[in-house]
Design an enzyme around this catalytic site. Structure first.
Site, short mmCIF file in Angstrom:
data_model
loop_
_atom_site.label_atom_id
_atom_site.label_comp_id
_atom_site.label_asym_id
_atom_site.label_seq_id
_atom_site.Cartn_x
_atom_site.Cartn_y
_atom_site.Cartn_z
CG LEU A 1 -1.90 1.01 1.39
CD1 LEU A 1 -2.99 0.75 0.39
CD2 LEU A 1 -2.45 0.96 2.78
CG LEU A 2 2.09 2.75 3.58
CD1 LEU A 2 2.71 2.43 4.91
CD2 LEU A 2 1.53 4.14 3.56
CB VAL B 1 2.02 6.59 -2.57
CG1 VAL B 1 0.65 5.96 -2.52
CG2 VAL B 1 2.68 6.54 -1.22
CB SER B 2 7.47 5.59 -2.35
OG SER B 2 7.68 4.63 -3.35
CE LYS C 1 -12.73 6.53 -9.61
NZ LYS C 1 -12.37 6.49 -11.04
CG ASP D 1 -14.82 2.46 -19.01
OD1 ASP D 1 -15.61 1.99 -19.87
OD2 ASP D 1 -15.17 2.69 -17.85
#
Ligand SMILES: *[C@@H]1O[C@H](CO)[C@@H](O)[C@H](O)[C@H]1NC(C)=O
Ligand SMILES: *[C@@H]1O[C@H](CO)[C@@H](O)[C@H](O)[C@H]1NC(C)=O
Ligand SMILES: *[C@@H]1O[C@H](CO)[C@@H](O)[C@H](O)[C@H]1NC(C)=O
Ligand SMILES: *[C@@H]1O[C@H](CO)[C@@H](O)[C@H](O)[C@H]1NC(C)=O
Ligand SMILES: *[C@@H]1O[C@H](CO)[C@@H](O)[C@H](O)[C@H]1NC(C)=O
Ligand SMILES: *[C@@H]1O[C@H](CO)[C@@H](O)[C@H](O)[C@H]1NC(C)=O
Ligand SMILES: *[C@@H]1O[C@H](CO)[C@@H](O)[C@H](O)[C@H]1NC(C)=O
Ligand SMILES: *[C@@H]1O[C@H](CO)[C@@H](O)[C@H](O)[C@H]1NC(C)=O
Ligand SMILES: *[C@@H]1O[C@H](CO)[C@@H](O)[C@H](O)[C@H]1NC(C)=O
Length: 630
Positions: free
Chosen positions: A322-323, A326-327, A371, A462
């Protein structure tokens, strides 16, 4: 029976982080209260602490994860543990991911860098005891006192939440390329010396003293400079129960690869959080997520800290790194705090809901679209970093909620809503032909950009009218709002997209190429011309209609087209030539053979011709109704 674990190393890169512009004072002597930092020159970074499993309380990843507000998987992955439910042995080393930031203590004292964790006091706990035992001297009680200035250490209530500052540092990458990427927090053990630590981590003793100085003492937190996280050798876990993996979920350890495999080529243009996983998993947990949005602040806080014990299989899939994910983007986007997001949306109030899981929120007086997604973002964020174009909705920042494995994307707010709402009736005004042409050109330009000017190419996958947003000037921006929503009711295992827009080759063979966006764009053009939905109530797709317009004489085609066109356009004075031209672009986009569809460059060119045709004739007298934005 089980030997004491030792460190194993590998050059293989597992997780790598690049942090820009963090300036630390590398040679500060270790301090009893913490390590000073300069808040003006500090960006938070992802790093790790080395933690040792200790019985009786901390021999499983869930209880350790609770201490550090991370899931079991977030520890298991960097620590080379394949089964997050495994029972650990005493002294087993673990890498625990933390987010390091620079925090002001008070004006006289200055700032120190740490990762703060709330700990709820239990009977018999003391600041000193928790610092030295549970947090294993990764902090000091002096520092705990400093960051909790209002707390009286002798008078802490049971259940009171105390912040524990886990010491950390971020590397200084402004100066040269030789800077380490990662500074691991490591507590100097009684039987360690600098050279033994250095050889364990395969670094030079000099590199350690360079960061930590020469006067390090036992139980100080040392920062070990590394370029990659080393590979831990874990004891074979013979006492591990069989993994509780439900069918159809891959073993956690392989997920990284599996996911990459699936995601290759499935790049989803502006989507950030793992669209693919959402579509597959969405079926399972969407309900759950939606229900949770309504709960109170208190409950949320609570769930933040008990969440990881639930250990459902969904957690496993979505919480991976998870972390870590983003790094690489930390310097590019603003990172918001969970509280800001919560406040901005009135606690995810229904009244702020725009659509699906997209909320309207005001942060510091500025309006954004926020979002909410499950986090799974590495590939997509890489794409987003490369994408910056006026016809694409801009990502401003994000927020991660590690415990719930949620991610919140903060986008620019596009005032006039989706093209879908304008064409299909929710809005009172009708779009003029001129506006429609310009919207078509804007979308084409946005697609041209992602198809031709990003490397590797990006396929949106999409494109549809509800993913096209209009700003105050009725200029179009491509977004992907609503994708997760529509994906949930659509789709088979590997196909994502929206009925009525999906190209035949993708539907049947799963073939992904820029030409599938071209196809969907063709459908959008049909909607612009006809004012009809891409798929009607009986499930018939709009594009099946095009044969009506490609046969027979010109006159017949024009007549057919006039019958089919949006009524509101017929009331407008426009040249059929311009409309015919757009129709012919649409028809070529909708060719069943992808190789015979035009590329976006040709489409942009052809549409500009339509605009010329239109303006030539309408310049005088026939000014089309302007749609005014509210
Ligand atoms: C650790 O090393 C093994 C082989 O040496 C490799 O297969 C594995 O991917 C590595 N794991 C990490 C986390 O680097
Ligand atoms: C920790 O607790 C404080 C107050 O008790 C709260 O403001 C803060 O948001 C909590 N931190 C986290 C990460 O939840
Ligand atoms: C932390 O330090 C204290 C002494 O300051 C020591 O008694 C304790 O054993 C240490 N804890 C760990 C986990 O090493
Ligand atoms: C600032 O914090 C330090 C460390 O906790 C403390 O010793 C000092 O008294 C504080 N100063 C003020 C003005 O609050
Ligand atoms: C960190 O970077 C700053 C600015 O480039 C430089 O002045 C400082 O000496 C660097 N510190 C270290 C320890 O490299
Ligand atoms: C460091 O410790 C190792 C054993 O752990 C020992 O062999 C070595 O001599 C020590 N070095 C120093 C400088 O004390
Ligand atoms: C540490 O000591 C070595 C030699 O004793 C010296 O060369 C080096 O400059 C010292 N480093 C620091 C940060 O004091
Ligand atoms: C990872 O752990 C396993 C045992 O769980 C071990 O066999 C393997 O060597 C470790 N990987 C590396 C690269 O150390
Ligand atoms: C993990 O293993 C324990 C047995 O050690 C078992 O009781 C528990 O249900 C397992 N957890 C999950 C989430 O399956």
């Amino acid at each position: 029976m089980i030997t004491k674990p030792i460190f194993g190393f590998s050059l293989l890169l597992f997780l790598s982080f690049i942090f820009n512009q963090n300036i630390c004072y590398a040679q500060d002597p270790p301090s009893i209260t913490g390590y000073t930092c300069n808040p003006n020159q500090f960006n938070p970074c992802q790093t790790y602490v080395l933690y040792r499993a200790r019985g009786p309380e901390f021999l499983d990843l869930a209880s350790i994860g609770d201490l550090f507000s991370v899931s079991r998987l977030m520890i298991a992955n960097p620590s080379n543990i394949s089964n997050p439910n495994t029972t650990l042995v005493n002294d087993q080393p673990l890498f625990i991911p933390i987010t390091c930031s620079c925090n002001n203590i008070n004006t006289t004292f200055g700032s120190i860098s740490y990762a703060g964790f709330n700990y709820s006091f239990k009977s018999g706990d003391t600041m000193y005891g928790i610092s030295t035992s549970k947090y294993q001297n990764l902090t000091t009680y002096q520092s705990v006192e400093a960051v909790n200035p209002t707390v009286v250490p002798e008078n802490i209530d049971i259940g009171q939440s105390i912040k524990f500052p886990i010491f950390c540092k971020c590397p200084n990458t402004t100066s040269s390329q030789n800077q380490p990427r990662l500074l691991i927090s490591y507590v100097f053990q009684p039987n360690d010396n600098i050279s033994s630590i250095a050889s364990r981590f395969r670094v030079t003793p000099q590199s350690i003293t360079q960061i930590n100085g020469n006067n390090t003492k036992i139980l100080d937190t040392l920062f070990i400079p590394l370029s990659n996280l080393p590979n831990l050798t874990q004891p074979a876990s013979s006492n591990t129960p069989p993994p509780p993996t439900p069918p159809a979920t891959p073993a956690p350890v392989n997920q990284e690869n599996d996911r990459k495999g699936t995601v290759i080529g499935l790049a989803i243009g502006l989507g950030v959080c793992g669209v693919l996983l959402i579509l597959v998993l969405g079926l399972f947990y969407r309900e759950k997520t939606v229900k949770k949005e309504g709960y109170s602040d208190v409950e949320r806080q609570k769930s933040l800290y008990v969440g990881s014990k639930k250990g459902s299989f969904v957690d496993k899939d979505v919480e991976v790194n998870l972390l870590a994910d983003v790094s690489e983007c930390l310097d590019k986007y603003k990172m918001y705090k969970m509280e800001q997001i919560w406040e901005a949306t009135d606690g995810f109030d229904e009244g702020c809901l725009i659509q699906g899981s997209v909320y309207k929120g005001t942060i510091d007086g500025e309006v954004f679209a926020i979002k909410k997604m499950k986090w799974n973002a590495r590939e997509e964020l890489k794409i987003l970093q490369k994408v910056n174009h006026g016809n694409l909705v801009k990502l401003e920042g994000f927020c991660i909620d590690p415990k719930e494995a949620n991610c919140f994307l903060v986008y620019e707010y596009v005032e006039n809503g989706s093209l879908h709402s304008w064409i299909h009736g929710e809005k009172p005004e009708k779009l003029s032909w001129k506006t429609r042409l310009r919207i078509a050109t804007d979308v084409a330009n946005g697609l041209l950009y992602i198809h031709e000017h990003t490397r590797p190419r990006v396929v949106h996958k999409d494109i549809k009218t509800s993913n096209i947003l209009l700003d105050t000037n009725m200029r179009a921006k491509v977004a992907n709002f609503g994708l997760a929503k529509s994906g949930c009711n659509a789709i088979t295992m590997h196909i994502v997209g929206t009925q009525g827009y999906i190209s035949p080759e993708y539907l049947t063979d799963g073939i992904v190429s820029t030409k599938m966006d071209v196809f969907s764009f063709g459908v959008v053009l049909l909607e612009l011309v006809s004012g009809k939905e891409a798929i009607d109530d009986e499930g018939k797709v709009l594009w099946a209609k095009i044969n009506d317009f490609s046969e027979g004489s010109e006159e017949r085609k024009v007549r057919k087209l006039q019958e089919w066109m949006d009524d509101s356009l017929l009331r407008e004075e426009l040249t059929m030539e311009s409309v015919m031209n757009v129709m012919s672009v649409a028809i070529s986009c909708l060719n069943k053979d992808p190789s015979r569809r035009p590329g976006m460059i040709e489409i942009v060119y052809a549409l500009s011709k339509s605009i010329d045709l239109f303006t030539d004739d309408s310049e005088e007298g026939l000014s089309p109704r302007q749609v005014t934005a509210r």
